[in-house]
Design a protein around this motif. Structure first.
Motif, PDB file in Angstrom:
ATOM      1  N   LYS A   1      31.975  75.842 -29.751  1.00  0.00           N
ATOM      2  CA  LYS A   1      33.089  75.408 -28.630  1.00  0.00           C
ATOM      3  C   LYS A   1      33.126  76.365 -27.576  1.00  0.00           C
TER       4      LYS A   1
ATOM      5  N   THR B   1      35.670  77.605 -26.015  1.00  0.00           N
ATOM      6  CA  THR B   1      36.654  78.735 -26.215  1.00  0.00           C
ATOM      7  C   THR B   1      36.091  79.775 -27.323  1.00  0.00           C
TER       8      THR B   1
ATOM      9  N   SER C   1      41.091  69.745 -22.573  1.00  0.00           N
ATOM     10  CA  SER C   1      40.647  70.904 -23.231  1.00  0.00           C
ATOM     11  C   SER C   1      39.254  71.309 -22.592  1.00  0.00           C
ATOM     12  N   ALA C   2      39.125  72.483 -23.293  1.00  0.00           N
ATOM     13  CA  ALA C   2      37.724  73.229 -22.867  1.00  0.00           C
ATOM     14  C   ALA C   2      36.687  72.230 -23.579  1.00  0.00           C
TER      15      ALA C   2
ATOM     16  N   ARG D   1      45.748  77.991 -31.441  1.00  0.00           N
ATOM     17  CA  ARG D   1      44.404  77.157 -31.184  1.00  0.00           C
ATOM     18  C   ARG D   1      44.970  75.917 -31.335  1.00  0.00           C
ATOM     19  N   GLY D   2      44.168  75.119 -30.226  1.00  0.00           N
ATOM     20  CA  GLY D   2      44.501  73.624 -30.464  1.00  0.00           C
ATOM     21  C   GLY D   2      45.598  73.511 -29.680  1.00  0.00           C
ATOM     22  N   GLY D   3      45.773  74.201 -28.708  1.00  0.00           N
ATOM     23  CA  GLY D   3      47.309  74.277 -27.921  1.00  0.00           C
ATOM     24  C   GLY D   3      47.344  73.252 -26.856  1.00  0.00           C
ATOM     25  N   SER D   4      46.127  72.602 -26.309  1.00  0.00           N
ATOM     26  CA  SER D   4      46.190  71.595 -25.393  1.00  0.00           C
ATOM     27  C   SER D   4      47.086  70.359 -25.797  1.00  0.00           C
ATOM     28  N   ASP D   5      47.186  70.274 -27.030  1.00  0.00           N
ATOM     29  CA  ASP D   5      48.071  69.073 -27.364  1.00  0.00           C
ATOM     30  C   ASP D   5      49.388  69.439 -27.031  1.00  0.00           C
TER      31      ASP D   5
ATOM     32  N   GLU E   1      39.557  75.897 -20.290  1.00  0.00           N
ATOM     33  CA  GLU E   1      40.436  74.659 -19.794  1.00  0.00           C
ATOM     34  C   GLU E   1      40.472  74.803 -18.276  1.00  0.00           C
TER      35      GLU E   1
ATOM     36  N   PHE F   1      46.478  74.272 -22.808  1.00  0.00           N
ATOM     37  CA  PHE F   1      46.261  75.519 -23.799  1.00  0.00           C
ATOM     38  C   PHE F   1      46.991  76.906 -22.936  1.00  0.00           C
TER      39      PHE F   1
HETATM   40  N1  ASP Z   1      40.242  75.027 -26.445  1.00  0.00           N
HETATM   41  C1  ASP Z   1      41.415  75.572 -27.175  1.00  0.00           C
HETATM   42  C2  ASP Z   1      40.959  75.573 -28.703  1.00  0.00           C
HETATM   43  O1  ASP Z   1      39.861  75.339 -28.913  1.00  0.00           O
HETATM   44  C3  ASP Z   1      42.611  74.712 -27.182  1.00  0.00           C
HETATM   45  C4  ASP Z   1      42.198  73.213 -27.554  1.00  0.00           C
HETATM   46  O2  ASP Z   1      41.353  72.709 -27.322  1.00  0.00           O
HETATM   47  O3  ASP Z   1      43.452  72.525 -27.623  1.00  0.00           O
HETATM   48  O4  ASP Z   1      41.703  75.820 -29.467  1.00  0.00           O
END
Ligand code: ASP
Length: 445
Positions: free
Chosen positions: A49, A51, A38-39, A188-192, A120, A174
């Motif tokens: 963050k 991002t 992730s970032a 958001r959170g898409g690195s998963d 990222e 991401f």
């Molecule tokens: N950096 C992105 C976010 O903050 C994606 C991630 O962390 O998964 O949403």
């Protein structure tokens, strides 16, 4: 040798110290071949963050405002990392080149997705260099269609082809690319999601998802201090808990690995010695130490109870009631019924926005004797694959609630025998979670 895909969240890569922990984890097992970062996330609770810094900075640039200071703050986050990692002058000049491209692209309005994805992208370049792994730009292998949806098959083929020839690689999370080569991010959170795609593409044995918690907890730690971790959970149990409000994995991040039969292991970068939680397709009923796997729940429900003498002999009565909700776009959660009553449990905010129309429709199509509304309902879900084979589980739940002086308004056992859902007054919600946790986990009764 087995293959693991390892994804590290923002808090795991927030500064150089965290990078060092991450490198230690990767190097500890040669099977950890493909890395999805992730970032950089928050270094302390009030931190921002990267991002979010990128979004804000790009928005300023797009408005035509001066974004120099915001941009410099982002540059500083990365230069601090590379300096503290001792990556040297070459990396510094590479980073400066990247930043000058990013700056120009901001001025040329390259888009918010492009801007956010750079978090990222840059972390991927730095981590690859630090590990001595190859860097693969996600834009070259993760593809979206014109409709903005991921092209899973094409993507998996491209990822597999590219990664298999490399042996080890870092591929940033991401984002991917659109057919016209512009960058698009996941939600958001898409690195998963990226991690899950990469794991599915290379046919990994495990998808390790490293974060700052040692896996899922049996219940919300804001209600029960220090609850036990969940060692093994099935995808179906996870879905039940997620639906009832537990903060778990995004559905989109589960789909690719679940389909490929790959388990997910949630791990803690700050406590790598903890085993974390394994999310699997199937597990024997007796692998949970306390019969139940998790407790979740939500406030904010309303029960609409419709009463009419001889209701059960009136054909189509239930359908007409449900139609009144459907016509107004309100979906129902549960529907316990008696011979002359039917209760519909719905989300309070959805119901109240359409209350007049729904009740009017029920009045005219069903002519009920009485409609009663309880606006103060919470639902508690007790989930566990072990329930099916353990007699007396429901009895224990209700004994615990009675002991805590909680009045049970509604009971619903899913036909899969995977969960028991109980309707209670909102004010009893926390006491109910504590009571059920206590009887199953603390006392192991
Ligand atoms: N950096 C992105 C976010 O903050 C994606 C991630 O962390 O998964 O949403």
């Amino acid at each position: 040798m087995s293959t693991k895909v390892v994804k590290f969240g923002g808090s795991s890569l927030a500064d150089a110290n965290q990078f060092k922990k991450v490198a230690g984890i990767i190097k500890a097992e040669p099977s950890r071949k493909y890395v999805v970062p992730s970032a950089p996330g928050k270094r302390f609770s009030k931190d921002t963050k990267v991002t979010d810094m990128l979004y804000a900075c790009y928005d300023a640039a797009a408005r035509g405002a001066d974004f120099t200071e915001m941009f410099e703050a982002i540059v500083a986050r990365y230069t601090d990392i590379i300096k503290d990692l001792g990556l040297g002058i070459e990396m510094e000049s590479r980073l400066m080149k990247e930043f000058s491209t990013i700056r120009m692209s901001f001025l040329a309005r390259a888009g918010r997705d492009y801007a956010a994805s750079r978090g990222e992208y840059l972390n991927g370049i730095i981590l690859a260099e630090y590990l001595g792994f190859e860097f693969v730009d996600a834009a070259d292998v993760i593809f979206f269609g014109e409709d903005g949806k991921l092209k899973l098959k094409e993507t998996c083929n491209a990822v597999r082809e590219r990664l298999e020839e490399l042996g080890n690689a870092v591929i940033p999370g991401f984002y991917g690319s659109m057919p016209n080569d512009t960058v698009k991010t996941f939600s958001r959170g898409g690195s998963d999601i990226t991690g899950a795609i990469v794991a599915a593409a290379v046919g990994a044995d495990v998808y390790e998802n490293w974060t700052d918690i040692s896996g899922y907890l049996v219940c919300d730690p804001r209600i029960v201090p220090d609850p036990e971790p969940v060692k093994i959970i099935t995808y179906r149990e996870l879905r039940e808990l997620a639906y009832m409000g537990a903060q778990v994995f995004h559905e989109d991040a589960i789909f690719p690995v679940r389909q490929a039969g790959i388990p997910i292991n949630i791990r803690n970068t700050n406590r790598p010695e903890d085993e974390g939680t394994m999310i699997v397709e199937d597990a024997p009923d007796d692998t949970s130490p306390y019969v139940i796997t998790g407790i979740a729940g939500k406030r904010g429900f309303v029960t609409v109870t419709i009463e009419k003498d001889m209701m059960n002999s009136e054909l189509g009565f239930g359908r007409r009631i449900l139609e009144a909700f459907e016509d107004n776009g309100v979906s129902f959660e549960h529907m316990p019924s008696g011979i002359d009553t039917m209760s519909i449990i719905v989300h309070k905010d959805e119901f109240e926005a359409k209350e007049k129309q729904i009740l009017g429709e029920i009045e005219s199509s069903c002519k009920p004797d009485k409609i009663e509304i309880d606006r103060d309902v919470a639902l508690l879900a007790v989930v566990g694959r072990g329930m099916k084979s353990q007699r007396g589980t429901a009895a224990r739940i209700f004994a615990a609630l009675a002991h805590a002086k909680v009045n049970v308004k509604m009971i619903d056992q899913g036909s899969s025998e995977l969960n028991v859902i109980v309707g209670i007054a909102s004010e009893d919600f926390e006491a109910s979670v504590k009571a059920v946790y206590d009887i199953f986990v603390t006392q192991r009764l």
